[in-house]
Design an enzyme around this catalytic site. Structure first.
Site, PDB file in Angstrom:
ATOM      1  N   ASP A  75       0.849  -1.209   0.000  1.00  0.00           N
ATOM      2  CA  ASP A  75       0.000   0.000   0.000  1.00  0.00           C
ATOM      3  C   ASP A  75       0.881   1.255   0.000  1.00  0.00           C
ATOM      4  OD1 ASP A  75      -2.146   1.714   0.174  1.00  0.00           O
ATOM      5  OD2 ASP A  75      -2.755   1.094   2.200  1.00  0.00           O
ATOM      6  N   LYS A 123       0.859   3.851  -2.027  1.00  0.00           N
ATOM      7  CA  LYS A 123       0.186   5.107  -2.439  1.00  0.00           C
ATOM      8  C   LYS A 123       1.144   6.087  -3.109  1.00  0.00           C
ATOM      9  CE  LYS A 123      -3.600   4.963   0.897  1.00  0.00           C
ATOM     10  NZ  LYS A 123      -3.086   3.977   1.882  1.00  0.00           N
ATOM     11  N   ASP A 127       3.504  10.740  -7.408  1.00  0.00           N
ATOM     12  CA  ASP A 127       4.509  11.653  -7.961  1.00  0.00           C
ATOM     13  C   ASP A 127       4.574  11.499  -9.484  1.00  0.00           C
ATOM     14  OD1 ASP A 127       6.776  13.433  -8.072  1.00  0.00           O
ATOM     15  OD2 ASP A 127       7.330  12.748  -6.052  1.00  0.00           O
ATOM     16  N   THR A 154       9.926   9.603 -10.842  1.00  0.00           N
ATOM     17  CA  THR A 154      10.161   9.439  -9.398  1.00  0.00           C
ATOM     18  C   THR A 154       9.474   8.177  -8.893  1.00  0.00           C
ATOM     19  OG1 THR A 154      10.330  11.826  -9.160  1.00  0.00           O
ATOM     20  CG2 THR A 154       9.893  10.571  -7.147  1.00  0.00           C
TER      21      THR A 154
HETATM   22  P1  BMP Z   1      -7.537   0.172   9.851  1.00  0.00           P
HETATM   23  O1  BMP Z   1      -8.569  -0.931   9.519  1.00  0.00           O
HETATM   24  O2  BMP Z   1      -6.653  -0.193  10.971  1.00  0.00           O
HETATM   25  O3  BMP Z   1      -8.164   1.525  10.001  1.00  0.00           O
HETATM   26  O4  BMP Z   1      -6.552   0.226   8.593  1.00  0.00           O
HETATM   27  C1  BMP Z   1      -6.975   0.622   7.316  1.00  0.00           C
HETATM   28  C2  BMP Z   1      -5.858   0.426   6.322  1.00  0.00           C
HETATM   29  O5  BMP Z   1      -6.328   0.816   5.031  1.00  0.00           O
HETATM   30  C3  BMP Z   1      -4.613   1.265   6.596  1.00  0.00           C
HETATM   31  O6  BMP Z   1      -3.472   0.517   6.215  1.00  0.00           O
HETATM   32  C4  BMP Z   1      -4.781   2.475   5.677  1.00  0.00           C
HETATM   33  O7  BMP Z   1      -3.527   2.970   5.241  1.00  0.00           O
HETATM   34  C5  BMP Z   1      -5.573   1.907   4.512  1.00  0.00           C
HETATM   35  N1  BMP Z   1      -6.494   2.875   3.851  1.00  0.00           N
HETATM   36  C6  BMP Z   1      -7.524   3.492   4.520  1.00  0.00           C
HETATM   37  O8  BMP Z   1      -7.731   3.250   5.713  1.00  0.00           O
HETATM   38  N2  BMP Z   1      -8.333   4.379   3.845  1.00  0.00           N
HETATM   39  C7  BMP Z   1      -8.164   4.685   2.536  1.00  0.00           C
HETATM   40  O9  BMP Z   1      -8.932   5.459   1.990  1.00  0.00           O
HETATM   41  C8  BMP Z   1      -7.122   4.040   1.847  1.00  0.00           C
HETATM   42  C9  BMP Z   1      -6.307   3.130   2.512  1.00  0.00           C
HETATM   43  O10 BMP Z   1      -5.356   2.504   1.843  1.00  0.00           O
END
Ligand code: BMP
Length: 250
Positions: free
Chosen positions: A92, A94, A97, A101
């Protein structure tokens, strides 16, 4: 009320991307639409979690840059577990850029994501050509975020979706609504025991994302890895997610 839109069953979806096809095959075989997000900060915790939840998930989502003791040996060990338990590795990252890069971030550095990840996330803010650098991987484009106050409004989502749909290496999108018939939909922000955190995250239930948004895959982080028994809880999310998916077909 508007007529209910019927959802296309996973096995009937016209998935073009080979990694998308693999993911769907695993989902149908395991009866799981669960992706666990392994947001832990040591390789020992991560490998343990992978062993515990591996049978119940289609993919394990990682943020490798939060791991204190990352190494390529760790990746080799994780790949063994992924192969044995049949799930994909989803970084993940994300990216957000210019293409050049992103290419360096994808291929170089300590993580060498391009050498091991089956899937990655990328923002599409830099436009379609910036996505071309991601080869041999399934790209999941972020078109809408789960957090309170996100800038991904209807206008952004529409533009982001155009980029995602025109890039051939994009296999799916992250969103909090039904957005595309051709791409797989991934929805994070899923938790059965709480509605949010104090840092802007907003949660829905498996029922809501499967039946309301027609999402294909739900992503669960803290709901699983912070629970007392991650294996048991992953199994619970798996059953809830699959039952809600099946209910959403009729
Ligand atoms: P959690 O269930 O602990 O809140 O984790 C959610 C996961 O999904 C995290 O790794 C976060 O980076 C990712 N995420 C998110 O929560 N919302 C988004 O819109 C996009 C994501 O990738």
């Amino acid at each position: 009320a508007p007529p209910e839109v019927k959802r296309v069953p996973l096995e009937q979806k016209q998935i073009q991307h080979p990694v998308g096809k693999r993911l769907v095959d695993i989902a149908l075989k395991k009866k799981s639409n669960l992706i666990a997000s392994a947001d832990v900060i040591t390789t020992a915790e991560l490998l343990k979690l992978a062993e515990e939840v591996g049978d119940h998930v289609v993919a394990l989502k990682l943020h490798t840059d939060i791991i204190k003791d990352f190494s390529m040996d760790f990746i080799e060990n994780l790949k063994k577990i992924a192969k044995e338990k049949d799930f994909l590795l989803f970084e993940d990252r994300k990216f957000a850029d210019i293409g050049n890069t992103q290419e360096l971030q994808y291929k170089e550095g300590i993580y060498k994501i391009g050498s091991w990840a089956d899937m990655i996330t990328s923002h599409v803010i830099a436009g379609e050509e910036s996505l071309k650098v991601f080869d041999n991987v399934g790209v999941v484009a972020i078109v809408e975020m789960s957090s309170k106050g996100t800038l991904t409004d209807d206008y952004y989502i529409g533009k982001a979706l155009n980029v995602a749909e025109s890039a051939p290496n994009v296999m799916g999108v992250v969103a909090q609504r039904k957005v595309s018939d051709d791409l797989l939909l991934f929805t994070p922000g899923v938790n059965i025991s709480t509605s949010g955190d104090n840092k802007g995250q907003q949660y829905n239930t498996p029922e809501r994302v499967m039946r309301g948004y027609h999402t294909d895959f739900m992503i669960v982080g803290r709901g699983i890895y912070q629970s007392a028994n991650p294996k048991e809880v992953a199994q619970e999310y798996q059953s809830l997610g699959w039952a809600a998916y099946e209910a959403s077909l009729s």
